[in-house]
Structure formats: structure tokens, C-alpha cells
Scaffold this active site. Structure first.
Site, PDB file in Angstrom:
ATOM      1  N   ARG A  76      -9.222 -45.139   9.701  1.00 30.59           N
ATOM      2  CA  ARG A  76      -8.295 -45.891  10.557  1.00 30.59           C
ATOM      3  C   ARG A  76      -8.816 -45.880  11.999  1.00 30.59           C
ATOM      4  O   ARG A  76      -9.628 -45.027  12.373  1.00 30.59           O
ATOM      5  CB  ARG A  76      -6.907 -45.269  10.516  1.00 30.59           C
ATOM      6  CG  ARG A  76      -6.232 -45.298   9.152  1.00 30.59           C
ATOM      7  CD  ARG A  76      -4.844 -44.675   9.227  1.00 30.59           C
ATOM      8  NE  ARG A  76      -4.165 -44.729   7.942  1.00 30.59           N
ATOM      9  CZ  ARG A  76      -4.255 -43.782   7.000  1.00 30.59           C
ATOM     10  NH1 ARG A  76      -5.002 -42.706   7.220  1.00 30.59           N
ATOM     11  NH2 ARG A  76      -3.602 -43.902   5.866  1.00 30.59           N
ATOM     12  N   LYS A 112      -2.732 -39.879   8.570  1.00 25.61           N
ATOM     13  CA  LYS A 112      -1.273 -40.024   8.631  1.00 25.61           C
ATOM     14  C   LYS A 112      -0.594 -38.759   8.133  1.00 25.61           C
ATOM     15  O   LYS A 112      -1.109 -38.068   7.245  1.00 25.61           O
ATOM     16  CB  LYS A 112      -0.831 -41.211   7.759  1.00 25.61           C
ATOM     17  CG  LYS A 112      -0.877 -42.553   8.465  1.00 25.61           C
ATOM     18  CD  LYS A 112      -0.231 -43.614   7.595  1.00 25.61           C
ATOM     19  CE  LYS A 112      -0.147 -44.951   8.323  1.00 25.61           C
ATOM     20  NZ  LYS A 112       0.491 -45.987   7.488  1.00 25.61           N
ATOM     21  N   HIS A 136      -8.761 -52.661  11.449  1.00 17.22           N
ATOM     22  CA  HIS A 136      -8.130 -52.536  10.128  1.00 17.22           C
ATOM     23  C   HIS A 136      -8.796 -53.464   9.120  1.00 17.22           C
ATOM     24  O   HIS A 136      -8.798 -53.176   7.917  1.00 17.22           O
ATOM     25  CB  HIS A 136      -6.633 -52.831  10.218  1.00 17.22           C
ATOM     26  CG  HIS A 136      -5.829 -52.113   9.174  1.00 17.22           C
ATOM     27  ND1 HIS A 136      -5.655 -50.748   9.177  1.00 17.22           N
ATOM     28  CD2 HIS A 136      -5.189 -52.567   8.068  1.00 17.22           C
ATOM     29  CE1 HIS A 136      -4.932 -50.385   8.129  1.00 17.22           C
ATOM     30  NE2 HIS A 136      -4.646 -51.467   7.438  1.00 17.22           N
ATOM     31  N   ARG A 192     -11.436 -51.563   7.537  1.00 12.62           N
ATOM     32  CA  ARG A 192     -10.881 -50.645   6.536  1.00 12.62           C
ATOM     33  C   ARG A 192     -10.663 -51.376   5.209  1.00 12.62           C
ATOM     34  O   ARG A 192     -10.999 -50.863   4.136  1.00 12.62           O
ATOM     35  CB  ARG A 192      -9.574 -50.063   7.078  1.00 12.62           C
ATOM     36  CG  ARG A 192      -8.882 -49.056   6.178  1.00 12.62           C
ATOM     37  CD  ARG A 192      -7.758 -48.386   6.975  1.00 12.62           C
ATOM     38  NE  ARG A 192      -6.808 -47.677   6.131  1.00 12.62           N
ATOM     39  CZ  ARG A 192      -6.995 -46.455   5.663  1.00 12.62           C
ATOM     40  NH1 ARG A 192      -8.119 -45.825   5.925  1.00 12.62           N
ATOM     41  NH2 ARG A 192      -6.082 -45.861   4.932  1.00 12.62           N
TER      42      ARG A 192
END
Length: 217
Positions: A98, A123, A194, A197
Site C-alpha cells: 500500500r 492495516k 493503488h 497494487r
């Protein structure tokens, strides 16, 4: 609460997804109230019964093989900033980290040699280790060089401190624009950290990696 949700959509111009996120936070609070203050249970039930709003999911954007090659080749490696950006993009696309994890990487988070990998806190404060390919590990080891302080950022700004998330998004957009001059499919394509990702996940999927393994990665 219903008036508030209506207000953020019509007056503030928030999307359905933003509305649903705020409603989820409100529900979370009233679940707590229902458990700790049972006399308000009926009131809480009315709020918890409020439905989320349906919305159309946007198509997932990712880069194909040619677009990835063009993006990685975009930075000018004749400059310090260009070399940093090249290695950053290489690590981003190979690991699928991320944006916050990328800018937060420190020299002590990388292990070289057999089983080379990077460690990061993702996270929910979960620690994750992601393997590095040999070529990526070799380039990254050369970039880190003689820096001995494990707390030094791997991808520092020109001032030597940690890159901001905005700076990361800017450099990805900048190099995507440069890459679009040689790879026409990138013209008009919105490329963000992103997106890189998503591209990692799709590359793994196209190479036959099981979806459960990709999710763990």
C-alpha cells in the site's frame, strides 16, 4: 441521522460510498450504546436498521505487462531522484505494498540473502512479510548501500526525510504521463499507487498463483 446522511449527499456532494462509510461509523457507535445502555435498545434498533445505499462498483484499473515496463522505464536514472523513483516503482509493482506501507519502509525492514523480503506494518497494525525477487533485491541492496541506520527511510525525499503520500501519488502520476508517450494505452489512464497494487495482484493471477495465496501476499 437520516437528515444528516441526506445532507452530506446533496449539500456536500459526497458519494454513496462516503455516505455508507459514515452510516457504518454511526451504527458502530449505537451497537456500543445498545450493549452498555439497554434502556436505549429500541432507539438503537431503529438506527441499526437504517439501510446502506446501493452503488455501482467501479471497474478495477490495473496495468498490463507492457504498461508496467513503460512505467518502470520512465524515470531518468541519470539523477538521484530518478534512481529513487525507479526503485520505488519496481518495489511497488513487485510487492503490491500500500502507499502508506511504501513511504513507511525503513532500511531495517529489508532482509537480503536467501529468502529476501520486506517487512511492513499494514492495516490493523498487522505485520506482514512480502518476498522479493532476486533482481529486485539486488537493485534495492545497491540503493540502500552503506546506510547503517535501520530507521532511515528507504525512499527519502530530497531533504532526507520520509516521502509524503501526496509526493508518492505525484511521482506516480508524473512517470505515468512520461510513460504514456511510448505506451499509448496509458493515455488518459488514471494511475495511482493503488493501481500498482492491483497490477501486482493481476500479474500473480495471470501467472497461475491461487487467489488465496494472492490475498495472503
Amino acid at each position: 441521522i437520516a437528515d444528516f446522511l441526506d445532507h452530506i449527499e446533496k449539500a456536500r456532494g459526497n458519494s454513496e460510498r462516503s455516505r455508507n462509510t459514515r452510516l457504518a461509523a454511526i451504527r458502530s457507535f449505537f451497537r456500543y450504546v445498545a450493549m452498555s445502555e439497554p434502556e436505549w435498545l429500541l432507539h438503537c434498533q431503529r438506527i441499526l436498521a437504517m439501510p446502506s445505499k446501493r452503488f455501482v462498483r467501479r471497474a478495477v484499473i490495473f496495468l498490463d505487462g507492457d504498461e508496467i515496463k513503460a512505467l518502470i522505464a520512465a524515470p531518468d536514472q541519470g539523477t538521484w531522484v530518478g534512481r529513487r523513483d525507479y526503485i520505488l516503482l519496481l518495489v511497488a509493482i513487485q510487492t503490491g505494498l500500500r502507499a502508506s506501507e511504501l513511504v513507511g519502509l525503513q532500511c531495517g525492514d529489508v532482509a537480503f540473502g536467501t529468502g529476501a523480503h520486506v517487512r511492513c506494518i499494514g492495516k490493523e497494525r498487522k505485520e506482514r512479510s512480502t518476498p522479493l525477487r532476486r533482481d529486485t533485491a539486488k537493485v534495492l541492496q545497491k540503493w540502500i548501500g552503506g546506510r547503517r541506520n535501520d530507521a532511515d527511510p528507504i525512499f527519502p525525499s530530497i531533504r532526507g526525510d520520509r516521502l509524503s503520500r501526496d509526493a508518492l501519488e505525484h511521482l506516480v502520476r508524473k512517470h505515468s504521463l512520461t510513460a504514456s508517450q511510448t505506451c499509448r494505452s496509458l493515455v488518459g489512464k488514471r494511475v495511482t499507487p493503488h493501481t500498482l497494487r492491483h497490477s501486482t495482484a493481476m500479474e500473480l493471477l495471470h501467472h497461475g498463483v491461487d487467489q488465496s495465496v494472492i490475498a495472503l501476499w
